[in-house]
Design an enzyme around this catalytic site. Structure first.
Site, PDB file in Angstrom:
ATOM      1  N   HIS A   1      17.531 -37.933  -6.800  1.00 40.85           N
ATOM      2  CA  HIS A   1      16.875 -38.411  -5.575  1.00 40.85           C
ATOM      3  C   HIS A   1      15.368 -38.161  -5.602  1.00 40.85           C
ATOM      4  CE1 HIS A   1      20.764 -39.306  -3.891  1.00 40.85           C
ATOM      5  NE2 HIS A   1      21.177 -38.096  -4.224  1.00 40.85           N
TER       6      HIS A   1
ATOM      7  N   LYS B   1       5.681  -4.765  -3.679  1.00 38.58           N
ATOM      8  CA  LYS B   1       7.127  -4.636  -3.584  1.00 38.58           C
ATOM      9  C   LYS B   1       7.674  -4.938  -2.194  1.00 38.58           C
ATOM     10  CE  LYS B   1      11.240  -3.564  -5.084  1.00 38.58           C
ATOM     11  NZ  LYS B   1      11.938  -4.689  -5.742  1.00 38.58           N
TER      12      LYS B   1
ATOM     13  N   CYS C   1       0.834  -1.193   0.000  1.00 41.44           N
ATOM     14  CA  CYS C   1       0.000   0.000   0.000  1.00 41.44           C
ATOM     15  C   CYS C   1       0.874   1.250   0.000  1.00 41.44           C
ATOM     16  CB  CYS C   1      -0.954   0.090   1.187  1.00 41.44           C
ATOM     17  SG  CYS C   1      -2.139  -1.232   1.244  1.00 41.44           S
TER      18      CYS C   1
ATOM     19  N   TRP D   1      -2.874  -2.646  -1.731  1.00 47.65           N
ATOM     20  CA  TRP D   1      -2.576  -4.078  -1.859  1.00 47.65           C
ATOM     21  C   TRP D   1      -3.423  -4.745  -0.788  1.00 47.65           C
ATOM     22  CZ3 TRP D   1      -0.545  -8.137   1.070  1.00 47.65           C
ATOM     23  CH2 TRP D   1      -0.104  -9.247   0.339  1.00 47.65           C
TER      24      TRP D   1
ATOM     25  N   ASN E   1      -1.701   2.070   5.784  1.00 45.80           N
ATOM     26  CA  ASN E   1      -0.846   0.977   5.317  1.00 45.80           C
ATOM     27  C   ASN E   1      -0.501   0.128   6.530  1.00 45.80           C
ATOM     28  OD1 ASN E   1       1.150  -0.595   4.097  1.00 45.80           O
ATOM     29  ND2 ASN E   1       2.718   0.987   4.336  1.00 45.80           N
ATOM     30  N   GLY E   2      -0.717  -1.187   6.440  1.00 49.01           N
ATOM     31  CA  GLY E   2      -0.395  -2.064   7.573  1.00 49.01           C
ATOM     32  C   GLY E   2      -1.585  -2.923   7.932  1.00 49.01           C
TER      33      GLY E   2
ATOM     34  N   ARG F   1       3.938  -0.314  -4.629  1.00 45.08           N
ATOM     35  CA  ARG F   1       3.615  -0.821  -3.290  1.00 45.08           C
ATOM     36  C   ARG F   1       2.259  -1.529  -3.241  1.00 45.08           C
ATOM     37  NH1 ARG F   1       6.920   1.407   0.523  1.00 45.08           N
ATOM     38  NH2 ARG F   1       5.451   0.797   2.135  1.00 45.08           N
TER      39      ARG F   1
ATOM     40  N   GLU G   1       7.329 -15.368 -10.262  1.00 40.84           N
ATOM     41  CA  GLU G   1       6.601 -14.146  -9.881  1.00 40.84           C
ATOM     42  C   GLU G   1       6.212 -13.270 -11.063  1.00 40.84           C
ATOM     43  OE1 GLU G   1       8.580 -11.339  -7.228  1.00 40.84           O
ATOM     44  OE2 GLU G   1      10.491 -11.754  -8.166  1.00 40.84           O
TER      45      GLU G   1
ATOM     46  N   GLU H   1      16.606 -18.788  -6.561  1.00 39.18           N
ATOM     47  CA  GLU H   1      16.226 -17.413  -6.884  1.00 39.18           C
ATOM     48  C   GLU H   1      15.675 -17.335  -8.313  1.00 39.18           C
ATOM     49  OE1 GLU H   1      15.496 -14.646  -5.982  1.00 39.18           O
ATOM     50  OE2 GLU H   1      15.977 -13.213  -7.557  1.00 39.18           O
TER      51      GLU H   1
ATOM     52  N   LYS I   1      12.139 -15.747  -9.570  1.00 40.97           N
ATOM     53  CA  LYS I   1      12.028 -14.719 -10.610  1.00 40.97           C
ATOM     54  C   LYS I   1      11.050 -15.143 -11.687  1.00 40.97           C
ATOM     55  CE  LYS I   1      13.255 -12.045  -9.293  1.00 40.97           C
ATOM     56  NZ  LYS I   1      13.839 -11.573  -8.075  1.00 40.97           N
TER      57      LYS I   1
HETATM   58  C1  AGP Z   1      11.788 -10.444  -5.166  1.00 46.55           C
HETATM   59  O1  AGP Z   1      11.722 -10.550  -6.530  1.00 46.55           O
HETATM   60  C2  AGP Z   1      10.562 -10.557  -4.444  1.00 46.55           C
HETATM   61  N1  AGP Z   1       9.566  -9.702  -4.936  1.00 46.55           N
HETATM   62  C3  AGP Z   1      10.629 -10.728  -2.941  1.00 46.55           C
HETATM   63  O2  AGP Z   1      10.996 -12.049  -2.748  1.00 46.55           O
HETATM   64  C4  AGP Z   1      11.523  -9.815  -2.088  1.00 46.55           C
HETATM   65  O3  AGP Z   1      12.858 -10.079  -2.363  1.00 46.55           O
HETATM   66  C5  AGP Z   1      11.212 -10.053  -0.593  1.00 46.55           C
HETATM   67  O4  AGP Z   1       9.888  -9.718  -0.341  1.00 46.55           O
HETATM   68  C6  AGP Z   1      12.136  -9.303   0.316  1.00 46.55           C
HETATM   69  O5  AGP Z   1      12.029  -7.931   0.165  1.00 46.55           O
HETATM   70  P1  AGP Z   1      13.094  -6.946   0.806  1.00 46.55           P
HETATM   71  O6  AGP Z   1      14.406  -7.252   0.145  1.00 46.55           O
HETATM   72  O7  AGP Z   1      12.590  -5.593   0.505  1.00 46.55           O
HETATM   73  O8  AGP Z   1      13.159  -7.266   2.262  1.00 46.55           O
END
Ligand code: AGP
Length: 592
Positions: free
Chosen positions: A493, A587, A2, A74, A100-101, A28, A477, A470, A474
């Site tokens: 395995h 984000k 948010c 969000w 926000n929260g 956000r 998402e 990772e 990527k």
């Molecule tokens: C990354 O592509 C993601 N959107 C997510 O995993 C992100 O890295 C995670 O939420 C941590 O965020 P931060 O680095 O702002 O703490």
């Protein structure tokens, strides 16, 4: 999670300023939006489901008023509907709030407040309790500010909210766990979840800390504790950021812009003061029990660093995702050290992990990208990764900067900082050479071959194993393709049962002692019909497609990650997704 924005000042275009500010905060949250403007004696409100970036200026160009608040959502409590979009109101529609929260005691408060009036609440949100609670106290004779303070004390959870009253010329805003920053302009004040929202007007800011509120008028911003009501003096901070860096410019998406920016962001990450790196290295050497923690991508970078510390410095460290970290509290002692890694510096799970470590009197260091963020402020010592603003939800340049800095620290622990810097400077040079339009175009072609597939598997070994994990994040998402990362040696395995003819498998290969094992794993996949994309410094007959990466020794996870980011980007675009705003995500995740 948010975006919230508030404006009060001499300019009558408060609504437009709020619209522009929210557009900068869209990363956000982007499921719905809303703006409330104080026109003469009235509150003008517009809210809708959809992306704030798609809202035309003409909707607000004739709405005149000096004070406004806005929100880009969000969803947490309640679905994505116009009713649930912020701002929210009291019954008489005199008090309006953006938040926000998460308010954890919202249900209890709702029940209490609606005892006398059953239809008091019109949304399903936790936020709506705020204007009703303020109203409750005002109806019992409290001033707006007193009612606001009582409300701040009564709500539980993590919050940042801004309140505007139809009959008052000031804004009130409070913070407890979610970010809020005041921008001081000339005859105007801003308040927002993040600085880029007002960067075009001012670089002079004040951060709110937890437990503080601010009263903002056109002339001044006064800060107080909402527990003690004591006034708090704040020093103005001048932000060293320009609007350019936080804008998309001519790029189609922030994600691609940020991927290409890695040439510069990596150089900035390693261009650190040696004394700062050595200080962290000393803390690591001194500590008894070093823990690395972060979430999502940042977590995977911590996991890769576990290998860096082992390979480069022969030092044992422990990685745990921040959401799991509290479970290990038994192992924390005053001599332990937690290194928290976070791009935004606002991730709730990371803050919670830090709290747990602090409770055990352990030392907390952090690597963050956003200066003044909650993680930075709650640390005993914090280092900036200097990646520059990262707007795309998918973390790219921040990830490689975190990796580079963690590798540099590992070298410093081994007493080889100079060697580490030379290696990384060499890496930056090599990335500069090949990260060009031709390289992007080539990876796009690879994406064209696999974008219609349902599954993609990625394998790596040693520090490239977390990079495989990772890579899966990527691809998942932004492209929504089912993707999974494995340690190459683990396939036999179990996971190898998933491989069918033409299943795309990406192999992350380093030119080191892991290479032969990895090629054996690739051969096992190939024998089951997999379509192999090899990310390596040399081609191999096993590869159906080869993506070149420079040979950079122990820094190979950094070089190998970049083509994966590009691949994920094009997979998303080819599937018609907006990679900057993946579904269901935001984000920075400021809820647990
Ligand atoms: C990354 O592509 C993601 N959107 C997510 O995993 C992100 O890295 C995670 O939420 C941590 O965020 P931060 O680095 O702002 O703490």
């Amino acid at each position: 999670m948010c975006g919230i924005f508030g404006y009060t000042g001499n300019n009558k275009n408060a609504a437009l300023k709020t619209l522009y500010g929210l557009k900068d905060l869209e990363y956000r949250g982007y499921d719905s939006w809303g703006i409330a403007v104080k026109e003469t004696g009235e509150l003008f409100v517009k809210k809708a489901v959809g992306k704030i970036s798609e809202v035309p200026e003409r909707l607000f160009s004739s709405v005149l008023g000096n004070t406004a608040i806005g929100h880009s959502r969000w969803a947490t409590h309640g679905g994505v509907t116009k009713k649930n979009a912020h701002p929210h109101f009291n019954y008489d529609k005199t008090i309006t709030v953006v938040h926000n929260g998460i308010i954890e005691n919202a249900d209890i408060l709702r029940r209490r407040l609606s005892q006398k009036k059953r239809d008091l609440f019109i949304s399903e949100t936790d936020t709506e309790v705020i204007p009703h609670l303020v109203d409750y106290y005002m109806k019992r004779g409290k001033s707006l500010e007193d009612a606001f303070i009582l409300t701040c004390r009564e709500i539980k959870g993590r919050f940042a909210f801004v309140l505007m009253h139809r009959d008052s010329d000031f804004l009130l805003a409070a913070r407890h766990g979610s970010p809020l920053i005041v921008g001081k302009g000339d005859g105007e004040y801003f308040i927002a979840s993040d600085i880029p929202a007002f960067l075009q007007y001012t670089k002079k800011v004040n951060y709110l800390d937890d437990g503080e509120y601010v009263k903002i008028s056109r002339e001044k911003a006064d800060f107080y504790s909402f527990d003690s009501r004591k006034k708090i003096k704040k020093k103005d901070i001048i932000i060293n950021l320009d609007k350019e860096a936080a804008s998309k410019g001519e790029w189609d998406h922030f994600m691609l812009k940020e991927i290409v920016e890695q040439k510069d962001s990596l150089a900035r990450a390693i261009n650190q003061d040696d004394a700062a790196i050595e200080k962290i290295a000393r803390e690591i050497k001194k500590a008894r029990g070093v823990f690395l923690s972060g979430c999502g991508t940042a977590g995977k970078m911590c996991m890769a660093a576990e290998y860096f510390f082992s390979v480069v410095a022969e030092r044992h460290t422990n990685f745990a995702p921040a959401s799991e970290f509290p479970i290990y509290h038994h192992f924390l002692k005053p001599e332990s050290l937690l290194i928290a890694v976070s791009q935004s510096g606002e991730t709730a799970d990371v803050l919670e992990a830090m709290k747990v470590a602090k409770r055990k009197k352990s030392k907390v260091l952090s690597l963050v990208n956003v200066s003044g963020s909650s993680v930075a402020r709650a640390s005993d010592y914090s280092l900036l990764i200097n990646a520059g603003p990262e707007k795309a939800v998918a973390s790219t340049k921040a990830a490689t900067s975190q990796l580079a800095l963690l590798l540099l620290i590992a070298f410093a622990v081994a007493g080889k900082l100079k060697e580490g810097k030379e290696l990384l400077i060499g890496l930056v040079g090599k990335i500069n050479d090949h990260l060009n339009p031709k390289y992007l175009e080539y990876i796009k072609k690879v994406a064209t071959i696999i974008f219609h597939e349902h599954d993609v598997y990625i394998i790596g070994k040693s520090a490239n194993y977390p990079i495989a994990l990772e890579a899966a994040i990527k691809i998942q998402e932004v492209s929504y393709i089912h993707a999974e990362g494995f340690a190459g040696g683990e396939l036999k395995h179990g996971p190898i049962a998933l491989i069918k003819k033409n299943t795309p498998c990406v192999a992350l290969i380093a030119n080191d002692e892991t290479k032969d094992d990895m090629l054996s794993n690739v051969a096992e996949l190939k024998a089951r019909g997999a379509y192999i994309v090899g990310i390596a410094s040399e081609n191999n007959t096993l590869f159906n497609k080869w993506i070149f990466v420079p040979d950079v020794g122990v820094a190979s996870p950094i070089a190998n990650l970049i083509p994966i980011q590009i691949l994920a980007y094009y997979l998303a675009v080819l599937r018609g997704n907006n990679p900057d705003m993946p579904r269901n995500l935001a984000k920075s995740v400021t809820v647990k």
